[in-house]
Design a protein around this motif. Structure first.
Motif, mmCIF file in Angstrom:
data_model
loop_
_atom_site.group_PDB
_atom_site.id
_atom_site.type_symbol
_atom_site.label_atom_id
_atom_site.label_comp_id
_atom_site.label_asym_id
_atom_site.label_seq_id
_atom_site.Cartn_x
_atom_site.Cartn_y
_atom_site.Cartn_z
ATOM 1 N N ILE A 189 0.820 -1.083 -0.003
ATOM 2 C CA ILE A 189 0.186 -0.056 0.060
ATOM 3 C C ILE A 189 0.803 1.156 0.181
ATOM 4 C CG2 ILE A 189 -1.617 1.419 1.231
ATOM 5 C CD1 ILE A 189 -2.858 -1.311 1.959
ATOM 6 N N TRP A 190 2.006 1.229 0.840
ATOM 7 C CA TRP A 190 2.755 2.478 0.697
ATOM 8 C C TRP A 190 3.580 2.603 -0.518
ATOM 9 C CZ3 TRP A 190 8.448 1.677 1.344
ATOM 10 C CH2 TRP A 190 9.355 2.659 1.406
ATOM 11 N N CYS A 192 2.326 1.649 -3.386
ATOM 12 C CA CYS A 192 1.272 2.197 -4.516
ATOM 13 C C CYS A 192 0.811 3.643 -4.154
ATOM 14 C CB CYS A 192 0.075 0.951 -4.434
ATOM 15 S SG CYS A 192 0.391 -0.564 -4.972
ATOM 16 N N MET A 193 0.671 4.030 -3.141
ATOM 17 C CA MET A 193 0.177 5.439 -2.610
ATOM 18 C C MET A 193 1.187 6.331 -2.928
ATOM 19 S SD MET A 193 -2.994 5.200 -1.568
ATOM 20 C CE MET A 193 -3.159 4.152 -2.977
ATOM 21 N N ARG A 194 2.454 5.991 -2.780
ATOM 22 C CA ARG A 194 3.331 7.030 -3.054
ATOM 23 C C ARG A 194 3.507 7.175 -4.674
ATOM 24 N NH1 ARG A 194 7.718 8.250 0.620
ATOM 25 N NH2 ARG A 194 8.605 9.596 -1.220
ATOM 26 N N THR A 196 0.860 6.707 -6.512
ATOM 27 C CA THR A 196 -0.386 7.650 -6.896
ATOM 28 C C THR A 196 -0.198 9.200 -6.608
ATOM 29 O OG1 THR A 196 -1.837 5.500 -6.370
ATOM 30 C CG2 THR A 196 -2.860 7.733 -6.307
ATOM 31 N N ALA A 197 0.484 9.387 -5.275
ATOM 32 C CA ALA A 197 0.541 10.915 -4.908
ATOM 33 C C ALA A 197 1.566 11.201 -6.080
ATOM 34 C CB ALA A 197 1.463 10.715 -3.478
ATOM 35 N N PRO A 223 -3.146 10.619 -0.826
ATOM 36 C CA PRO A 223 -2.432 9.382 -0.954
ATOM 37 C C PRO A 223 -1.215 9.531 -0.034
ATOM 38 C CG PRO A 223 -3.303 10.086 -3.144
ATOM 39 C CD PRO A 223 -3.588 11.222 -2.137
ATOM 40 N N ILE A 226 -1.768 8.554 3.370
ATOM 41 C CA ILE A 226 -2.205 6.997 3.548
ATOM 42 C C ILE A 226 -0.906 6.193 3.195
ATOM 43 C CG2 ILE A 226 -3.565 5.525 2.282
ATOM 44 C CD1 ILE A 226 -5.611 7.347 1.546
ATOM 45 N N SER A 227 -0.101 6.624 2.528
ATOM 46 C CA SER A 227 1.411 5.954 2.281
ATOM 47 C C SER A 227 1.918 5.808 3.742
ATOM 48 C CB SER A 227 1.858 6.321 1.101
ATOM 49 O OG SER A 227 2.368 7.946 1.488
#
Length: 340
Positions: A189-190, A192-194, A196-197, A223, A226-227
């Motif tokens: 998740i970390w 993917c969110m990085r 995405t950000a 994001p 969240i990351s």
């Protein structure tokens, strides 16, 4: 197949005995002697050395794990590569590698790159750090974070190999594998969110919108935030994995077994504690609900119905504590830690 002298010990019978909890067979002196001989193979006389010499030997092996690992990848059948296959040496190398991974996690959490430039850098470097902090949203991973990503990818690959090798049922029978799965899920998740950000920031910049603004103005579901939350959760589980590694210690291992057998007793005690907490919560809620309503009215006295934190800050903080049974029980719980 019947084992012959000189063949590699597979220990299939021992694994079968562990699976079916044949404690008498596992604890037999002959079995333990065989295990000790296999475990310390390649390090003759290690158990007879003093504690200081053992620590020195472990430190030397652990410090050389990058070189040993590189040699093993290039020449696995060489003398050094075969030495790496020894059980105890392999355990030390894995432990050193994981310790280095935890060190990277700690360095990332403390923003060691930024701190190093602020403490030892020139004025130009300090200005560069300020610019980095201004452009923190959607930034690409730094050196330490990039190394962590490489470690995570390699650890995930190792878990996937173990899953295909042992099978799903055998894999999930070990609870530590489930902990590893949760850990790597948070790290995924970390990552993917990085990504995405970074994409969102680049898209906003292409539209002519300034994507860089102070952290306190970010959306709560940004994001990047969240990351960071996923990274923090993964870090917690990663450090908890040390409990599993320390289980081989002759002092800490038995304590973990004792704690594991106390889990049911701990749950019973927690049930009694919850019952007492609930009882006192009912009584306090009956006594203080009226005053909680008074504090709430003092907080929300504005014509717009909004909270007046400027003039009634204390009332806005206190009114929730005893407004209902749940809030009262929660206040009692945190009060036991001195946090209310």
């Amino acid at each position: 197949d019947v084992w012959q002298p000189g063949d590699r010990q597979t220990l299939e019978r021992l694994k079968l005995a562990l699976k079916y909890k044949q404690k008498a067979f596992v604890a037999h002196p002959n079995v333990q002697q065989l295990l000790a001989a296999i475990w310390y193979e390649g390090l003759p006389g290690f158990r007879r050395k003093s504690m200081a010499m053992q620590l020195l030997e472990l430190g030397k092996l652990g410090a050389m794990f990058p070189m040993y690992s590189a040699i093993y990848m290039v020449a696995p059948t060489s003398q050094t590569g075969m030495f790496m296959k020894k059980p105890f040496v392999k355990f030390v190398m894995h432990s050193a590698s994981y310790s280095f991974f935890l060190m990277l996690l700690g360095a990332a959490s403390q923003r060691v790159e930024t701190l190093a430039l602020e403490w030892f850098g020139t004025e130009w470097m300090r200005e560069l750090v300020k610019e980095w902090q201004r452009r923190e949203r959607g930034s690409i991973p730094g050196l330490v974070e990039s190394m962590i990503i490489l470690f995570v990818i390699s650890l995930i690959w190792n878990e996937v190999r173990a899953l295909f090798k042992d099978g799903l049922l055998e894999y999930i029978s070990d609870l530590w594998n489930i902990v590893d799965f949760i850990t790597f899920f948070f790290y995924a998740i970390w990552i993917c969110m990085r990504g995405t950000a970074w994409y969102i920031v680049q898209r906003e910049a292409s539209y002519g919108i300034d994507p860089y603004y102070p952290r306190e103005n970010w959306d709560m579901f940004d994001p990047m935030l969240i990351s960071e939350g996923a990274f923090a959760a993964g870090m917690i589980f990663s450090f908890l994995k040390l409990v599993h590694i320390f289980s081989v210690n002759p002092h800490l291992g038995p304590l973990q077994i004792s704690l594991g057998r106390m889990i049911i007793d701990i749950i019973k005690f927690f049930f009694i504690y919850t019952l007492v907490l609930f009882a006192f919560g009912c009584g306090l809620n009956q006594l203080l609900w009226y005053y909680s309503e008074l504090e709430k009215n003092r907080c929300y006295h504005l014509p717009s119905g909004e909270a007046d934190f400027d003039n009634q800050e204390r009332a806005c903080q206190l009114w929730r504590r005893f407004t209902n049974l749940f809030e009262t029980s929660q206040s009692l719980f945190w009060a036991s830690f001195g946090l209310v």
